[in-house]
Design a protein around this motif. Structure first.
Motif, PDB file in Angstrom:
ATOM      1  N   GLN A 271     -88.348  11.731 -53.360  1.00  0.00           N
ATOM      2  CA  GLN A 271     -88.647   9.268 -53.443  1.00  0.00           C
ATOM      3  C   GLN A 271     -88.644   9.123 -54.505  1.00  0.00           C
ATOM      4  O   GLN A 271     -89.622   9.230 -55.683  1.00  0.00           O
ATOM      5  N   GLN A 272     -87.998   7.148 -55.293  1.00  0.00           N
ATOM      6  CA  GLN A 272     -88.447   7.066 -56.099  1.00  0.00           C
ATOM      7  C   GLN A 272     -89.206   6.403 -55.897  1.00  0.00           C
ATOM      8  O   GLN A 272     -89.159   5.060 -55.234  1.00  0.00           O
ATOM      9  N   VAL A 273     -90.761   6.189 -55.926  1.00  0.00           N
ATOM     10  CA  VAL A 273     -91.456   5.163 -55.463  1.00  0.00           C
ATOM     11  C   VAL A 273     -91.508   3.945 -56.422  1.00  0.00           C
ATOM     12  O   VAL A 273     -92.096   3.151 -55.564  1.00  0.00           O
ATOM     13  N   ASP A 274     -91.116   3.895 -57.948  1.00  0.00           N
ATOM     14  CA  ASP A 274     -91.452   2.635 -58.520  1.00  0.00           C
ATOM     15  C   ASP A 274     -90.738   1.743 -57.566  1.00  0.00           C
ATOM     16  O   ASP A 274     -90.663   1.112 -57.490  1.00  0.00           O
ATOM     17  N   GLY A 275     -89.307   2.572 -57.640  1.00  0.00           N
ATOM     18  CA  GLY A 275     -88.135   1.495 -57.009  1.00  0.00           C
ATOM     19  C   GLY A 275     -88.554   1.255 -55.822  1.00  0.00           C
ATOM     20  O   GLY A 275     -87.744   0.300 -55.470  1.00  0.00           O
ATOM     21  N   LEU A 276     -89.203   1.847 -55.290  1.00  0.00           N
ATOM     22  CA  LEU A 276     -88.953   1.855 -53.509  1.00  0.00           C
ATOM     23  C   LEU A 276     -89.897   0.853 -53.403  1.00  0.00           C
ATOM     24  O   LEU A 276     -90.102   0.294 -52.446  1.00  0.00           O
ATOM     25  N   ARG A 277     -91.206   0.766 -53.862  1.00  0.00           N
ATOM     26  CA  ARG A 277     -92.571  -0.061 -54.035  1.00  0.00           C
ATOM     27  C   ARG A 277     -92.106  -1.610 -54.728  1.00  0.00           C
ATOM     28  O   ARG A 277     -91.894  -2.402 -53.611  1.00  0.00           O
ATOM     29  N   ASN A 278     -90.446  -1.949 -55.588  1.00  0.00           N
ATOM     30  CA  ASN A 278     -90.155  -3.181 -55.793  1.00  0.00           C
ATOM     31  C   ASN A 278     -89.340  -3.372 -54.772  1.00  0.00           C
ATOM     32  O   ASN A 278     -89.635  -4.683 -54.242  1.00  0.00           O
TER      33      ASN A 278
END
Length: 940
Positions: A271-278
């Motif tokens: 999972q792309q954590v930073d991208g998902l958070r944004n």
């Protein structure tokens, strides 16, 4: 252990439509109609996350249909011609869904000119040929033709698994015949004709008999009857139909899927954590964003936020079920104390107990579960208690386990005494699954639990009323988790053991799992409610209603056993008399409950006409038949009366006193809050809502619901509530005028329909108007109205037409509501409760008609349910503040029933109607009326 790799293919197009129709109308800016809808996005994230937890994947892809025509459109221009265009609200969510699915670690494919099914088919076969196990996640039955020993279809929404055996069992043919089967049956969804009048059973029978479609076609001349003729008439079409329903497994995908046939480019990603958070922050998915963060303190504190916050501009009704402001905010925001090590703990020492108690005192939110001796909440006693404060961490305190293998346990009285301050402190926020039950259980031990701010059963009830709300179902549906069942531990039926005899280690695993899953389910459901202002308010109402219902159930109602005994004796005498009279009419004794004997006497001996037959061809003597025959014959009328009195005696006069709790002498009904799709409560043990009050004998049962010496019973009932709601929702000017002017609405309707002055309306005309008013609320047809009034269908149709001419707003409401229901799949109450109608677009005419009638009625029934709950909450709040000696003891339909000292009658007569009328502001005034008497019957 197998070293085989697994490829998981998700039918993205199937998923996104399911997500769109299943999820609330979430918007990036809640409450802003110009903001983009995001319900399908949120639903898609849920489903993809759940699938990833449930199924291991080495390779994974989510495949969507691309826009534009495919080769099938060239073959058959009418292909999918009947499909409605994609809703605009869903279309705007497609690109964000592709984006977030990629960031969740899945390869996303949408290939122009090729349908998603064909991409799935090609990838599945390519992988299977390499010895890779393939799992396709889809609800589309068409994909069943791909199934073999390496390819399996799963439907995570309903738990269905289509392997070779599953397909054969479901369709009656093995997977390799599914293309032939689909060719014969056709596909109405995709507008692909099959053989007319040939359904699944006939298709399966032919294929299993002849072995294949080709052999069936070769021997089509042997098929007899209309089906054979239709087959022969369709022979020229079948090759085209077969081409349309066949999933291609040889599409050229190399330029779209790098590395085919090796599949390496489709390896499951992180999972792309930073991208998902944004992404989550952009679309307002606060709960998902918090879950990604490492800061446990803010996330936990947010989870403990009250179920409903009053926002600027909220109506006054929000105050009725808003939670008290939390105190000790520093404690609520504090970090969770380190839980004792180990996934699930069993607490057998005071040191372990004290460590967990310290954890509970600083935890922002604790999931709480009790294991007990009984399902009867008024009699149940605690066997053990479990807690969970964070995912994967839970503890069980065994307190009453018995048997030679049971370990020494902490003394129950002392454990409860130490827990009591925490349990009764509203600042310590608690969560449960069906919290009303647990509140009763603790109350049986002298503890009044405060601080329940969430209930996962009620969260599910508000979000997805049409689905099961049990914890096992919720965990499976939203988490992809399964667990130990009660039957696994205790067995079934006569061999079931009490929970106290379950091995402590197994009991601890079971109970901790329940608390842990409850916390996890809450984390999945609460953000969905929090993001939708209407549903959040309905959930807050349900939580407040649970509190009020707990109080009502706890109070109970006093039962006069001698009165019931006298009524039972009188009913018994009348039942015997009716039997004697029935024997005299029949000319012989017979079993009044035997359909066979009734049929012989009715039709053979007495020559009555056969009204209808059963499914097996027997002459029916059911209640509908008896009612029809009773219009002309005395014996059926005697039998109807006999049946009603036997039921009344067996259900109420014989049993009510036995249901009274010995320690209180009162009956404590159970109100099921999460059952009726309209939001109505149901009552059982005893069922107070089904007492047959239309007969004198039935009404007398209420005489046994009494007040103690020095007290009386008061009944407060909304007047014509559903008609008032109809006037509000439809905005019809004539109806609004009638209610504002305080007119007799049935008399006013009769004046309109029959074209006479109000003071000239006869009692018969008023009766007709009353049936029309209430009939139309329930979507009654002209046929139904005719049957109800005993008139010709044409005359009933004329009355309805005249009604709609005089009340055009009602007709407009009905037409618009049916259209909206067909478009959205649900209708809403005035306050935003969603009422789903799964059959509203059914190809089955009677089912669709039933759903259309429900669409008209459900907003009124549901709004009435919301109003009586608001009233219940408002009244209980007032009683707590000013009149604790007045007790609310029953809620039945649109009625609240009270037990009060004789000196409080004037207060109740003046204040209760006011409170009930003020819970909401509609276009017509709400009116509640109060009656008082020594028992429930006399209070009407």
């Amino acid at each position: 252990m197998s070293n085989k790799k697994t490829l998981v293919l998700v039918d993205g197009s199937s998923y996104l439509y399911r997500a769109f129709h299943a999820m609330p109308d979430l918007r990036a800016v809640p409450g802003d109609p110009t903001s983009a809808a995001t319900g399908a996005i949120r639903g898609m994230i849920n489903m993809m996350q759940a699938l990833r937890k449930e199924v291991h994947a080495d390779y994974a892809a989510c495949i969507f249909d691309a826009s534009g025509p495919t080769f099938r459109d060239a073959i058959y221009p009418e292909y999918k011609a009947q499909r409605a265009p994609m809703p605009d609200d869903l279309r705007t969510q497609i690109d964000p869904i592709h984006e977030v699915v990629r960031m969740l670690g899945w390869t996303v494919l949408a290939i122009p000119g090729v349908e998603a099914d064909d991409v799935i088919g090609t990838l599945a076969v390519t992988a299977a040929q390499q010895g890779i196990e393939v799992i396709v996640s889809s609800g589309d039955k068409d994909l069943s033709q791909l199934v073999d020993e390496h390819i399996t279809i799963i439907d995570t929404m309903n738990g269905k698994r289509r392997d070779v055996a599953g397909v054969t069992a479901e369709f009656g043919v093995p997977p390799h015949l599914m293309v032939d089967y689909q060719t014969l049956v056709g596909d109405t969804v995709d507008n692909v004709p099959g053989v007319p009048k040939v359904g699944p059973k006939t298709a399966a029978k032919w294929l299993m008999e002849y072995g294949s479609l080709a052999e069936l076609v070769a021997r089509a001349g042997e098929i007899k009857g209309v089906a054979g003729e239709n087959l022969r008439n369709t022979l020229d079409w079948l090759p085209t139909g077969r081409q349309l329903v066949t999933i291609k497994t040889d599409c050229d995908l190399a330029e779209h899927v790098a590395g085919l046939p090796a599949l390496d480019a489709m390896a499951m990603g992180e999972q792309q954590v930073d991208g998902l958070r944004n992404f989550y922050e952009k679309y307002g998915f606060k709960g998902l964003a918090r879950a990604l963060g490492a800061a446990a303190e803010p996330a936990a504190a947010a989870e403990a936020a009250p179920a409903a916050r009053k926002k600027a501009g909220d109506t006054d009704t929000a105050d009725l079920f808003a939670e008290p402001a939390a105190q000790g905010e520093a404690a609520a925001a504090a970090a969770v104390a380190p839980a004792p090590k180990g996934r699930y703990d069993t607490i057998l020492t005071w040191d372990e107990f004290d460590r967990w108690l310290a954890t509970l005192h600083v935890a922002p939110l604790t999931a709480l579960d009790t294991e007990t001796t009984s399902l009867d909440e008024m009699r149940a006693e605690i066997v053990g208690i479990s807690f969970s404060v964070e995912p994967g961490a839970a503890a069980y305190v065994p307190l009453r386990h018995e048997g030679p293998e049971a370990p020494a346990q902490l003394p129950i009285d002392e454990v409860l005494a130490r827990l009591k301050p925490w349990l009764e402190d509203p600042r310590h926020h608690k969560l449960g699954q069906h919290t009303k039950y647990d509140r009763h259980v603790f109350a049986n031990h002298g503890i009044e639990v405060q601080g329940y701010v969430h209930d996962t059963m009620l969260q599910s009830y508000v979000l997805e009323v049409h689905k099961p709300h049990g914890l096992a179902s919720l965990a499976d549906r939203h988490l992809g988790r399964s667990g130990i069942s009660y039957e696994d531990l205790c067995g079934k039926g006569a061999h079931q053991i009490p929970f106290a005899q379950v091995d402590v280690a197994k009991a601890a695993e079971y109970s901790c799992e329940d608390s842990d899953q409850t916390l996890d389910v809450h984390k999945a459901l609460w953000p969905l409610l929090e993001a939708n202002e209407k549903l959040s308010a309905i959930y807050a109402l349900e939580m407040a209603s649970s509190e009020a219902l707990y109080r009502i159930e706890r109070n109970g109602v006093l039962i006069d056993a001698p009165t019931l005994a006298n009524q039972s004796h009188e009913l018994g005498q009348r039942i015997l008399q009716l039997e004697t009279e029935a024997y005299e009419i029949a000319g012989q004794p017979f079993n009044l409950s035997s359909p066979k004997q009734l049929g012989e006497i009715f039709f053979d001996k007495l020559g009555m006409p056969v009204v209808k037959k059963t499914a097996t061809g027997a002459r029916s003597t059911d209640e509908e038949v008896l009612e029809k025959l009773a219009e002309d014959y005395p014996l059926p009328a005697k039998l109807l009366e006999h049946r009603s009195l036997v039921k009344l005696k067996g259900t109420y006069t014989d049993k009510l006193a036995l249901l009274a709790l010995p320690r209180t002498g009162r009956v404590h009904t159970h109100y099921a809050q999460a059952v009726a799709v309209t939001g109505r409560l149901s009552s059982n043990d005893p069922n107070l809502q089904n007492i047959p009050i239309r007969t004198p004998e039935g009404r007398r049962v209420r005489e046994a619901f009494v007040a103690p010496a020095g007290s009386v019973i008061a009944s407060a009932d909304y007047s014509q509530i559903e008609l008032r709601i109809m006037a509000h929702i439809s905005g019809d000017q004539s109806l609004l005028h009638a209610f504002h002017a305080g007119l007799d609405v049935h008399r006013a309707t009769a004046a309109e329909v029959f074209g006479v002055a109000v003071d000239q309306v006869t009692s018969e005309q008023r009766r007709y108007a009353k049936v029309i008013n209430f009939g139309l609320i329930y979507g009654m047809s002209s046929f139904g109205l005719a049957k109800n009034l005993g008139i010709e269908t044409k005359a009933a149709a004329a009355y309805i037409d005249k009604y709609f001419q005089r009340y055009p707003g009602v007709k407009q409401y009905m037409d618009e509501t049916k259209a909206a229901a067909k478009s959205m799949g649900y209708v809403e109450t005035v306050f935003g409760r969603r009422l789903y109608l799964p059959e509203i677009n059914s190809p089955n005419g009677p089912r669709r008609s039933g759903a259309e009638r429900a669409a008209i009625n459900a907003p009124m029934q549901g709004t009435a349910a919301d109003l009586i709950k608001m009233a219940m909450v408002a009244v209980q709040k007032e009683l707590d503040a000013h009149k604790p000696q007045v007790k609310m003891i029953m809620q039945v339909h649109d009625e609240l029933v009270f037990e009060l000292p004789e000196g409080e009658v004037d207060w109740v007569r003046s204040h209760i109607p006011r409170l009930m009328a003020e819970v909401a502001s509609l276009k017509v005034p709400l009116l509640a009326e109060v009656g008082v008497g020594p028992n429930w019957d006399k209070a009407h």
